[in-house]
Design a protein around this motif. Structure first.
Motif, PDB file in Angstrom:
ATOM      1  N   MET A  96      -6.392 -12.700 -15.031  1.00 52.22           N
ATOM      2  CA  MET A  96      -6.442 -14.004 -15.168  1.00 52.22           C
ATOM      3  C   MET A  96      -7.813 -14.488 -15.244  1.00 52.22           C
ATOM      4  SD  MET A  96      -4.381 -16.945 -13.489  1.00 52.22           S
ATOM      5  CE  MET A  96      -5.083 -16.688 -11.640  1.00 52.22           C
ATOM      6  N   LYS A  97      -8.161 -15.242 -16.319  1.00 47.56           N
ATOM      7  CA  LYS A  97      -9.440 -15.847 -16.570  1.00 47.56           C
ATOM      8  C   LYS A  97      -9.506 -17.369 -15.883  1.00 47.56           C
ATOM      9  CE  LYS A  97     -10.287 -13.389 -20.687  1.00 47.56           C
ATOM     10  NZ  LYS A  97     -10.565 -13.636 -21.985  1.00 47.56           N
ATOM     11  N   CYS A 130       4.077 -12.082  -2.206  1.00 43.99           N
ATOM     12  CA  CYS A 130       3.873 -10.702  -2.067  1.00 43.99           C
ATOM     13  C   CYS A 130       3.579  -9.742  -3.646  1.00 43.99           C
ATOM     14  CB  CYS A 130       4.903 -10.067  -1.145  1.00 43.99           C
ATOM     15  SG  CYS A 130       4.302  -8.242  -0.947  1.00 43.99           S
ATOM     16  N   PRO A 131       4.932 -10.048  -4.305  1.00 41.21           N
ATOM     17  CA  PRO A 131       4.639  -9.208  -5.433  1.00 41.21           C
ATOM     18  C   PRO A 131       3.461  -9.549  -6.666  1.00 41.21           C
ATOM     19  CG  PRO A 131       6.881  -9.994  -5.346  1.00 41.21           C
ATOM     20  CD  PRO A 131       6.106 -10.364  -4.172  1.00 41.21           C
ATOM     21  N   LEU A 132       3.482 -11.140  -6.332  1.00 41.57           N
ATOM     22  CA  LEU A 132       2.530 -11.576  -7.323  1.00 41.57           C
ATOM     23  C   LEU A 132       0.950 -11.302  -6.879  1.00 41.57           C
ATOM     24  CD1 LEU A 132       3.991 -15.110  -8.095  1.00 41.57           C
ATOM     25  CD2 LEU A 132       3.444 -13.240  -9.676  1.00 41.57           C
ATOM     26  N   MET A 133       0.889 -11.078  -5.647  1.00 34.10           N
ATOM     27  CA  MET A 133      -0.386 -10.858  -5.095  1.00 34.10           C
ATOM     28  C   MET A 133      -0.892  -9.328  -5.522  1.00 34.10           C
ATOM     29  SD  MET A 133      -1.109 -12.813  -1.676  1.00 34.10           S
ATOM     30  CE  MET A 133      -0.396 -11.610  -0.753  1.00 34.10           C
ATOM     31  N   MET A 134       0.277  -8.407  -5.356  1.00 33.10           N
ATOM     32  CA  MET A 134       0.275  -7.196  -5.762  1.00 33.10           C
ATOM     33  C   MET A 134      -0.151  -6.835  -7.017  1.00 33.10           C
ATOM     34  SD  MET A 134       0.196  -4.232  -4.532  1.00 33.10           S
ATOM     35  CE  MET A 134       0.969  -3.942  -3.186  1.00 33.10           C
ATOM     36  N   PHE A 135       0.471  -7.503  -8.056  1.00 38.43           N
ATOM     37  CA  PHE A 135       0.169  -7.577  -9.326  1.00 38.43           C
ATOM     38  C   PHE A 135      -1.223  -7.979  -9.795  1.00 38.43           C
ATOM     39  CE2 PHE A 135       0.066  -9.885 -13.414  1.00 38.43           C
ATOM     40  CZ  PHE A 135       0.425  -8.847 -14.321  1.00 38.43           C
ATOM     41  N   PHE A 136      -1.825  -9.086  -9.201  1.00 32.83           N
ATOM     42  CA  PHE A 136      -3.062  -9.597  -9.543  1.00 32.83           C
ATOM     43  C   PHE A 136      -4.088  -8.606  -8.950  1.00 32.83           C
ATOM     44  CE2 PHE A 136      -0.838 -13.724 -10.568  1.00 32.83           C
ATOM     45  CZ  PHE A 136      -1.038 -13.516 -11.713  1.00 32.83           C
ATOM     46  N   MET A 184      -3.711  -5.457  -8.331  1.00 34.68           N
ATOM     47  CA  MET A 184      -3.911  -4.247  -9.095  1.00 34.68           C
ATOM     48  C   MET A 184      -4.502  -4.221 -10.479  1.00 34.68           C
ATOM     49  SD  MET A 184      -2.905  -1.610  -7.346  1.00 34.68           S
ATOM     50  CE  MET A 184      -3.177  -2.293  -5.665  1.00 34.68           C
ATOM     51  N   ARG A 185      -4.229  -5.493 -10.942  1.00 30.71           N
ATOM     52  CA  ARG A 185      -4.915  -5.869 -12.280  1.00 30.71           C
ATOM     53  C   ARG A 185      -6.312  -5.836 -12.441  1.00 30.71           C
ATOM     54  NH1 ARG A 185      -3.437 -10.976 -15.799  1.00 30.71           N
ATOM     55  NH2 ARG A 185      -4.957 -10.755 -17.379  1.00 30.71           N
ATOM     56  N   GLY A 186      -6.887  -6.392 -10.966  1.00 34.18           N
ATOM     57  CA  GLY A 186      -8.232  -6.513 -10.891  1.00 34.18           C
ATOM     58  C   GLY A 186      -8.912  -5.065 -10.629  1.00 34.18           C
ATOM     59  N   VAL A 187      -7.990  -4.068  -9.930  1.00 32.71           N
ATOM     60  CA  VAL A 187      -8.674  -2.580  -9.841  1.00 32.71           C
ATOM     61  C   VAL A 187      -8.637  -2.039 -10.981  1.00 32.71           C
ATOM     62  CG1 VAL A 187      -8.032  -0.471  -8.947  1.00 32.71           C
ATOM     63  CG2 VAL A 187      -7.763  -2.583  -7.344  1.00 32.71           C
TER      64      VAL A 187
END
Length: 63
Positions: free
Chosen positions: A1-2, A39-45, A47-50
């Motif tokens: 996300m920008k 929790c799922p949203l934090m995991m999504f963002f 993992m996307r950053g990684v």
């Protein structure tokens, strides 16, 4: 996300919450729902950053 898109997401979230409140969704649900989705949203963002970091590293030829 920008970061440029962050205000749009905040406005969309506010519109969603107000819309659900006007639709008669109980206030307790409006409080619990973000906690359940956090929790799922934090995991999504995260993992996307990684993934973005790994792509950047491979572009520069690092193993």
């Amino acid at each position: 996300m920008k970061r440029e898109q962050l205000p749009l997401y905040v406005v969309a979230l506010a519109v969603l919450i107000v819309g659900l409140a006007f639709a008669g969704v109980p206030p307790g649900t409006l409080i619990v729902l973000p906690l359940v989705l956090a929790c799922p949203l934090m995991m999504f963002f995260m993992m996307r950053g990684v993934q973005d970091h790994d792509d950047h590293k491979h572009q520069h030829g690092a193993p």
